[in-house]
Design a protein around this motif. Structure first.
Motif, PDB file in Angstrom:
ATOM      1  N   GLY A 124      -8.047   1.843  -4.532  1.00  0.00           N
ATOM      2  CA  GLY A 124      -6.957   2.534  -5.215  1.00  0.00           C
ATOM      3  C   GLY A 124      -5.795   1.604  -5.557  1.00  0.00           C
ATOM      4  O   GLY A 124      -5.294   1.618  -6.683  1.00  0.00           O
ATOM      5  N   PRO A 125      -5.340   0.763  -4.600  1.00  0.00           N
ATOM      6  CA  PRO A 125      -4.203  -0.118  -4.913  1.00  0.00           C
ATOM      7  C   PRO A 125      -4.585  -1.267  -5.841  1.00  0.00           C
ATOM      8  O   PRO A 125      -3.761  -2.128  -6.156  1.00  0.00           O
ATOM      9  N   ARG A 148       0.828  -1.214   0.000  1.00  0.00           N
ATOM     10  CA  ARG A 148       0.000   0.000   0.000  1.00  0.00           C
ATOM     11  C   ARG A 148       0.861   1.262   0.000  1.00  0.00           C
ATOM     12  O   ARG A 148       0.575   2.214  -0.709  1.00  0.00           O
ATOM     13  N   LYS A 151      -6.131  -0.578   7.989  1.00  0.00           N
ATOM     14  CA  LYS A 151      -5.229  -0.647   6.842  1.00  0.00           C
ATOM     15  C   LYS A 151      -5.037   0.750   6.311  1.00  0.00           C
ATOM     16  O   LYS A 151      -5.904   1.602   6.441  1.00  0.00           O
ATOM     17  N   TRP A 200     -22.594  -5.064  -2.794  1.00  0.00           N
ATOM     18  CA  TRP A 200     -21.687  -3.923  -2.640  1.00  0.00           C
ATOM     19  C   TRP A 200     -20.473  -4.130  -3.540  1.00  0.00           C
ATOM     20  O   TRP A 200     -20.063  -3.248  -4.267  1.00  0.00           O
ATOM     21  N   GLN A 201     -19.893  -5.332  -3.456  1.00  0.00           N
ATOM     22  CA  GLN A 201     -18.734  -5.678  -4.286  1.00  0.00           C
ATOM     23  C   GLN A 201     -18.732  -7.167  -4.588  1.00  0.00           C
ATOM     24  O   GLN A 201     -19.218  -7.967  -3.776  1.00  0.00           O
ATOM     25  N   HIS A 261      -5.258   3.235   3.731  1.00  0.00           N
ATOM     26  CA  HIS A 261      -5.808   3.513   2.409  1.00  0.00           C
ATOM     27  C   HIS A 261      -4.812   4.419   1.708  1.00  0.00           C
ATOM     28  O   HIS A 261      -4.328   5.383   2.286  1.00  0.00           O
ATOM     29  N   HIS A 262      -4.488   4.082   0.451  1.00  0.00           N
ATOM     30  CA  HIS A 262      -3.316   4.700  -0.154  1.00  0.00           C
ATOM     31  C   HIS A 262      -3.415   6.214  -0.209  1.00  0.00           C
ATOM     32  O   HIS A 262      -2.436   6.912  -0.142  1.00  0.00           O
ATOM     33  N   THR A 319     -12.105  -8.136   6.655  1.00  0.00           N
ATOM     34  CA  THR A 319     -12.322  -6.884   5.942  1.00  0.00           C
ATOM     35  C   THR A 319     -12.817  -7.308   4.565  1.00  0.00           C
ATOM     36  O   THR A 319     -12.806  -8.493   4.237  1.00  0.00           O
ATOM     37  N   ILE A 320     -13.271  -6.350   3.764  1.00  0.00           N
ATOM     38  CA  ILE A 320     -13.827  -6.722   2.457  1.00  0.00           C
ATOM     39  C   ILE A 320     -12.704  -7.213   1.553  1.00  0.00           C
ATOM     40  O   ILE A 320     -12.767  -8.300   0.986  1.00  0.00           O
ATOM     41  N   GLU A 321     -11.667  -6.414   1.427  1.00  0.00           N
ATOM     42  CA  GLU A 321     -10.501  -6.839   0.643  1.00  0.00           C
ATOM     43  C   GLU A 321      -9.680  -7.811   1.494  1.00  0.00           C
ATOM     44  O   GLU A 321      -9.795  -7.829   2.713  1.00  0.00           O
ATOM     45  N   GLU A 366     -10.275   4.489   9.131  1.00  0.00           N
ATOM     46  CA  GLU A 366      -9.587   3.198   9.191  1.00  0.00           C
ATOM     47  C   GLU A 366      -8.083   3.327   8.993  1.00  0.00           C
ATOM     48  O   GLU A 366      -7.343   2.408   9.248  1.00  0.00           O
ATOM     49  N   LYS A 376     -17.617  -8.679   7.651  1.00  0.00           N
ATOM     50  CA  LYS A 376     -16.745  -7.622   8.215  1.00  0.00           C
ATOM     51  C   LYS A 376     -17.515  -6.935   9.328  1.00  0.00           C
ATOM     52  O   LYS A 376     -18.566  -6.362   9.029  1.00  0.00           O
TER      53      LYS A 376
HETATM   54  P1  XMP Z   1     -11.898  -3.048   3.575  1.00  0.00           P
HETATM   55  O1  XMP Z   1     -11.075  -4.057   2.848  1.00  0.00           O
HETATM   56  O2  XMP Z   1     -11.082  -2.142   4.457  1.00  0.00           O
HETATM   57  O3  XMP Z   1     -12.495  -2.101   2.449  1.00  0.00           O
HETATM   58  O4  XMP Z   1     -13.077  -3.634   4.292  1.00  0.00           O
HETATM   59  C1  XMP Z   1     -13.522  -1.185   2.644  1.00  0.00           C
HETATM   60  C2  XMP Z   1     -13.836  -0.546   1.298  1.00  0.00           C
HETATM   61  O5  XMP Z   1     -12.768   0.289   0.896  1.00  0.00           O
HETATM   62  C3  XMP Z   1     -12.206  -0.159  -0.317  1.00  0.00           C
HETATM   63  N1  XMP Z   1     -10.754   0.002  -0.160  1.00  0.00           N
HETATM   64  C4  XMP Z   1     -10.071   1.052  -0.645  1.00  0.00           C
HETATM   65  N2  XMP Z   1     -10.463   2.104  -1.370  1.00  0.00           N
HETATM   66  N3  XMP Z   1      -8.242   2.896  -1.410  1.00  0.00           N
HETATM   67  C5  XMP Z   1      -9.539   3.020  -1.783  1.00  0.00           C
HETATM   68  O6  XMP Z   1      -9.877   3.977  -2.485  1.00  0.00           O
HETATM   69  C6  XMP Z   1      -7.767   1.874  -0.673  1.00  0.00           C
HETATM   70  O7  XMP Z   1      -6.595   1.800  -0.363  1.00  0.00           O
HETATM   71  C7  XMP Z   1      -8.736   0.908  -0.271  1.00  0.00           C
HETATM   72  N4  XMP Z   1      -8.649  -0.245   0.456  1.00  0.00           N
HETATM   73  C8  XMP Z   1      -9.907  -0.770   0.516  1.00  0.00           C
HETATM   74  C9  XMP Z   1     -12.639  -1.602  -0.476  1.00  0.00           C
HETATM   75  O8  XMP Z   1     -12.680  -2.010  -1.833  1.00  0.00           O
HETATM   76  C10 XMP Z   1     -14.012  -1.559   0.182  1.00  0.00           C
HETATM   77  O9  XMP Z   1     -15.012  -1.075  -0.676  1.00  0.00           O
END
Ligand code: XMP
Length: 526
Positions: A405-406, A308, A356, A445-446, A358-359, A522-524, A343, A518
């Protein structure tokens, strides 16, 4: 809109002080559902926020600590000095009681601990937060300590069988205290109680609407950017597209959007975003192919946070390069959302942790050299979608499933290579196409694929042994990505996806289904 000054001179909202509760986001949402702006702050930042102005009420959240613990969150009682109406929930009630001269007693046995449903009886004059609430009513409790003696000026408003001071009110200071949680749905009249506090006690106005947000944001953007130019990282997703639209409304063609092909995109993504923007928007969009640079950076890297950060830094490099082509591009525009911020930073004095980076938040270098323009920084994604629709943006953009983003880097567990990207892209395309063809995408959602690392497994294809990679199918439902449930897809759809991936994608011999919600997942995957 910066955190410290963003509300100055604008309509009045609610400042929520987070004592570390798991429900803080929920309180913020509930307040916004009533059409009132809300902003969450740390206890340490609360006094400065109140002094900066713009708030018409304070909510003190619950929290996991006891007021007696050495590491209990510290809030300066000066937060009360401006005389704003206050609602203290659970720990918030205990903090208020202690700060104002009451007595809080620690759990000493069955009588003081209360978790789960409780029946709340109202007194004859329970206070204005209980207007239109008929007792007895079901509430949700989650506390060890309780208030044994109320501070002077407070009148007890309601009780449960084990908690005599379950609600109290001081009319002269307009301070309401609740031992239970009005924000959770298990508290049957929770929304009425919150509504009463916002509109009857604090006299706020329900003026947080999509139209007002657009107007306010555009005005704030004009003020921030002045005569400068903005370079904005455009992914084609809803966040960056709505951010671009708002900035474009504010400064027109002084906005320069940059779509970065980082080699981590989904199948056909670059062409589809280019086409989408050409068809629908009159914005300056340029495409930069930086895939070689990104993939070189990531060679041999397996640690998710390192990935990231490398990606974030490389993005910044590309944006800086783009900015150097313009005369006065001192600003970097991003579609950062509220959950990204929450987050990515341990915002609450250690009470919550970094989930995590976020970039676009945690991965930015300190010497960025550009000022950030983040018009969505205080919004949830569903609010962003509402705003986008209110600006007549096409459904193709608004309803696009979020893509991080990543990119595929956080869906390829372990090492990232061009080949592994290609493999996941093929599998992901099959997942997406099949789910959309089956008409199942609307409620999701995804939905996407994840490639696992060296966990190869044995299989048999055409009488021969295979030893290849598994692909994970991840599909979730969610309202705002803060929480999510794994989605239940029809059996025949799952079978089709699995058959197609194994038959069509060389290097995959097993498809597994991720059935993790989640939290705790987490989602990713990274
Ligand atoms: P997680 O994995 O944290 O993701 O449950 C929550 C939502 O955020 C998206 N996601 C990101 N979006 N930059 C973004 O713009 C990031 O670094 C990033 N990491 C996670 C993920 O797809 C989900 O919708």
């Amino acid at each position: 809109m910066t955190e410290a000054t963003g509300r100055k001179g604008l309509r009045r909202g609610v400042l929520i002080v987070d004592f570390g509760t798991q429900y803080c986001q929920l309180i913020a949402r509930r307040v916004r559902e009533h059409g009132v702006f809300s902003h969450i702050t740390t206890p340490a930042g609360a006094v400065a926020q109140v002094e900066a102005g713009g708030y018409g009420a304070i909510i003190l959240s619950g929290g996991p600590r006891s007021v007696y613990e050495a590491d209990a969150p510290v809030l300066d009682p000066a937060v009360l000095d401006r005389g704003l109406p206050v609602l203290g929930i659970c720990y918030g009630m205990q903090w208020l009681s202690r700060a104002l001269g009451g007595e809080v007693v620690p759990a000493t046995g069955e009588t003081s601990r209360e978790y789960g449903h409780a029946e709340l009886s109202l007194n004859s004059t329970p206070g204005p937060v209980f207007d239109r609430v008929a007792g007895p009513t079901q509430v949700w409790m989650s506390h060890g300590d309780e208030v044994a003696t109320l501070p002077e000026g407070f009148v007890v408003g309601a009780s449960t069988p084990t908690c005599p001071n379950a609600a109290a009110y001081d009319a002269s200071r307009r301070i309401a205290m609740l031992q239970f949680h009005p924000e959770v749905t298990h508290t049957v009249e929770g929304q009425t109680i919150l509504r009463n506090f916002l509109f009857d006690v604090a006299q706020l106005e329900a003026d947080w609407s999509p139209g007002s947000i657009v107007e306010e944001t555009v005005a704030a953007l004009r003020e921030q950017i002045g005569t400068g130019e903005v370079v904005l990282g455009l992914s084609g997703g809803v966040d960056s597209s709505v951010a671009a639209m708002l900035i474009h409304r504010a400064i027109g063609d002084r906005l320069h959007c940059v779509f970065v092909d980082n080699g981590l995109l989904r199948a056909g993504e670059r062409a589809s975003v280019e086409g989408l923007f050409q068809r629908n928007f009159e914005m300056d969009v340029c495409v930069v192919d930086a895939s070689e640079r990104f993939l070189e950076d990531l060679a041999g890297v397996t640690n998710p946070e390192k990935k990231r950060h490398l990606i974030g830094h490389r993005f910044v490099d590309v944006f800086r390069e783009a900015a150097s082509r313009y005369e006065d591009a001192r600003f970097l525009g991003q579609g950062t959302l509220y959950p990204d911020v929450i987050e990515s930073v341990a915002a609450h004095g250690g009470a919550t942790s970094v989930i995590k980076s976020h970039h676009n938040v945690g991965g930015l270098p300190e010497d960025l050299g550009m000022e950030l323009v983040e018009p969505l920084r205080q919004l949830f994604k569903d609010e962003v979608r509402v705003i986008g629709r209110s600006m007549d943006m096409p459904a193709e953009v608004i309803d696009r499933q979020p893509f991080p983003g990543p990119g595929l880097a956080v869906r390829i567990v372990g090492e990232i290579t061009r080949e592994r990207c290609e493999l996941l892209r093929d599998a992901d395309r099959i997942i997406t196409t099949e789910i959309e063809a089956a008409g199942c995408s609307a409620g999701l959602w995804q939905y996407f694929g994840v490639l696992l690392p060296t966990v190869q497994s044995v299989g048999v294809m055409g009488d021969a042994r295979t030893y290849e990679n598994p692909v994970v199918l991840r599909a979730v439902t969610s309202a705002d990505a803060m929480t999510a449930d794994w989605a239940f897809l029809p059996e025949d759809l799952l079978r089709r996806i699995s058959n197609r991936i194994i038959n069509e994608v060389r290097g995959v011999n097993r498809v597994v289904l991720d059935i993790t919600s989640k939290p705790p997942g987490t989602i990713e995957w990274e």
